[in-house]
Scaffold this active site. Structure first.
Site, PDB file in Angstrom:
ATOM      1  N   ASP A 175       0.829  -1.201   0.000  1.00 53.39           N
ATOM      2  CA  ASP A 175       0.000   0.000   0.000  1.00 53.39           C
ATOM      3  C   ASP A 175       0.868   1.256   0.000  1.00 53.39           C
ATOM      4  O   ASP A 175       1.932   1.300   0.633  1.00 53.39           O
ATOM      5  CB  ASP A 175      -0.887  -0.056   1.260  1.00 53.39           C
ATOM      6  CG  ASP A 175      -1.466   1.289   1.635  1.00 53.39           C
ATOM      7  OD1 ASP A 175      -2.291   1.800   0.854  1.00 53.39           O
ATOM      8  OD2 ASP A 175      -1.092   1.811   2.703  1.00 53.39           O
ATOM      9  N   GLU A 188       1.162  -0.384  -5.024  1.00 56.82           N
ATOM     10  CA  GLU A 188      -0.017   0.495  -5.077  1.00 56.82           C
ATOM     11  C   GLU A 188       0.487   1.910  -5.340  1.00 56.82           C
ATOM     12  O   GLU A 188       0.948   2.596  -4.433  1.00 56.82           O
ATOM     13  CB  GLU A 188      -0.791   0.399  -3.752  1.00 56.82           C
ATOM     14  CG  GLU A 188      -2.148   1.091  -3.794  1.00 56.82           C
ATOM     15  CD  GLU A 188      -2.072   2.549  -3.383  1.00 56.82           C
ATOM     16  OE1 GLU A 188      -2.152   3.410  -4.281  1.00 56.82           O
ATOM     17  OE2 GLU A 188      -1.921   2.822  -2.188  1.00 56.82           O
ATOM     18  N   ASP A 237     -11.291   0.876  -1.758  1.00 54.37           N
ATOM     19  CA  ASP A 237     -11.528   2.285  -1.436  1.00 54.37           C
ATOM     20  C   ASP A 237     -12.530   2.957  -2.368  1.00 54.37           C
ATOM     21  O   ASP A 237     -12.925   4.103  -2.126  1.00 54.37           O
ATOM     22  CB  ASP A 237     -10.211   3.070  -1.486  1.00 54.37           C
ATOM     23  CG  ASP A 237      -9.340   2.815  -0.274  1.00 54.37           C
ATOM     24  OD1 ASP A 237      -9.881   2.412   0.770  1.00 54.37           O
ATOM     25  OD2 ASP A 237      -8.111   3.002  -0.367  1.00 54.37           O
TER      26      ASP A 237
END
Length: 435
Positions: free
Chosen positions: A237, A284, A337
């Site tokens: 992430d 990411e 998200d």
């Protein structure tokens, strides 16, 4: 939120399979039936904590003798994180659920005498939490082995940051930018952009990257090794945080006054490559990407992410349209998200929806169908379709709203949703597009 976990290494005991514990004789069927909910489509975390923890304590009381030797061996195998994690949870319970910042100074600051006293007083509670981890990793290893045996790989997410209320911050404070009282001197987030005029204030403590560099990034290497044993592929992430990270003054409540600071860059990536050559990692790389971030991604060799819901946004020109993709990438219709694609079609600006329909030549059908086909047909090496999009679900099935501290991570797949017809549809598209 998995991005505010009490540990970077532990498994969530709420995921334990209680039926398996019943087969082992650690729980009874009557106890199991009493803990079931009539409404299975949403997770109720308060109810889960009230019912699950007492059940697991009963399993511990029944299993402490037969699990004594395996537990002792497990504690030795995981000695670099498990004892501190177990004590951290035991202490949090002792202090009524208070966060680390509100603990008594003597134990928050890890005075040796306080550590020794609490380890003795809370020995059984520590053993209970270690027992749950032993059960978790036994069950998870079996699940992963079953999946791998079917030719299925598992992708896991690795949050770049840890929670300020975590075993890592308490047991390894030297790895973070903390003041003498162990509160953060700066916290993580992202600056204001077209989607938020105040930015995102995450509140995670920032890393002391010079300290990590001095150790050869030992903690990070251990963390990634652990992740790659429980997953086949790891998605890191907020990858851009390794090139530069956004530092917000700890006293601020918004992200408006933060500043970009240099991250560890290719020095860190080189250490990971040397430790784990050939590791399957996804970067990411969403958000505003500078040339330096793109250079780091290219230097790493990791595939970046392409999100189709971003491709048609009139406010930001980007490289999310499929004709701009590179093979070394992973395409998503949307991520955890995002809202679901069916909800995006309803809620997005009409210009964005019209552009999507024109680009995808998706007239007279739900846009989610066009999104799925575009992802599957793209040149990206991997295509990921959230289950909510396969099922065509609306906003009620959204997993997470970034920066909203409530109502997230609650959606559950309902029994019976995975039908033979859905399996045939997925198989047909997979074959059609050579996936």
């Amino acid at each position: 939120s998995p991005y505010m976990s009490p540990s970077s290494f532990a498994g969530n005991p709420f995921f334990l399979d209680l039926e398996e514990l019943t087969r082992e004789g650690l729980l009874t069927q009557k106890e199991l039936d009493a803990a079931r909910r009539a409404d299975p489509d949403r997770v109720d975390y308060a109810w889960l904590h009230q019912t699950r923890i007492p059940l697991l304590r009963r399993a511990w009381e029944r299993g402490r003798v037969c699990y004594a030797q395996p537990l002792a061996e497990f504690m030795v195998e995981e000695a670099d994180w498990l004892p501190d994690y177990a004590l951290f949870l035991a202490l949090r319970e002792r202090f009524g659920g208070k966060e680390l910042k509100d603990w008594p100074d003597e134990i928050r600051l890890r005075h040796p005498s306080a550590l020794a006293r609490y380890r003795a007083e809370l020995a059984d509670e520590c053993a209970f939490h270690a027992f749950l981890q032993l059960l978790f990793f036994r069950q998870w290893t079996a699940v992963k082995a079953y999946a791998n045996g079917k030719g299925i790989s598992i992708i896991g997410d690795l949050p770049i940051y840890v929670s300020p209320d975590s075993a890592e911050v308490w047991s390894r404070p030297e790895l973070f930018q903390l003041k003498e009282d162990m509160t953060p001197s700066g916290v993580a987030g992202v600056p204001p952009d077209a989607f938020s005029d105040k930015g995102q204030h995450w509140g995670n403590p920032l890393y002391d990257w010079p300290r990590h560099k001095a150790t050869g990034y030992a903690w990070w290497r251990r963390r990634l090794r652990h992740a790659l044993t429980i997953y086949d592929v790891v998605r890191i992430d907020h990858f851009r945080g390794f090139e530069s990270y956004y530092s917000i003054p700890a006293r601020d409540t918004t992200a408006q006054n933060g500043s970009w600071q240099p991250g560890p860059g290719m020095d860190f990536i080189g250490a990971i490559h040397a430790e784990m050559p050939g590791a399957q990692i996804i970067a990411e790389d969403l958000g505003y990407l500078t040339p330096q971030v793109k250079e780091l991604l290219e230097g790493s060799g990791y595939p970046g992410m392409k999100v189709l819901q971003f491709a048609f946004d009139r406010r930001e020109a980007g490289d999310y349209l499929p004709h701009n993709y590179q093979h070394n990438s992973v395409v998503y219709t949307g991520t955890h998200d995002n809202t679901t694609t069916a909800a995006w079609e309803t809620d997005a600006h009409p210009e964005d929806v019209a552009r999507a329909r024109a680009y995808l030549h998706a007239e007279g059908e739900p846009l989610v169908e066009g999104f799925i086909r575009a992802a599957m047909a793209s040149v990206s090496a991997t295509a990921i379709i959230p289950m909510q999009d396969w099922l065509g679900l609306g906003a009620e099935a959204r997993m997470n709203v970034p920066s909203r501290p409530w109502g997230n991570w609650q959606w559950r797949l309902e029994p019976g949703a995975l039908t033979p017809a859905l399996a045939q549809r997925i198989a047909a598209l997979t074959e059609l597009y050579g996936r």
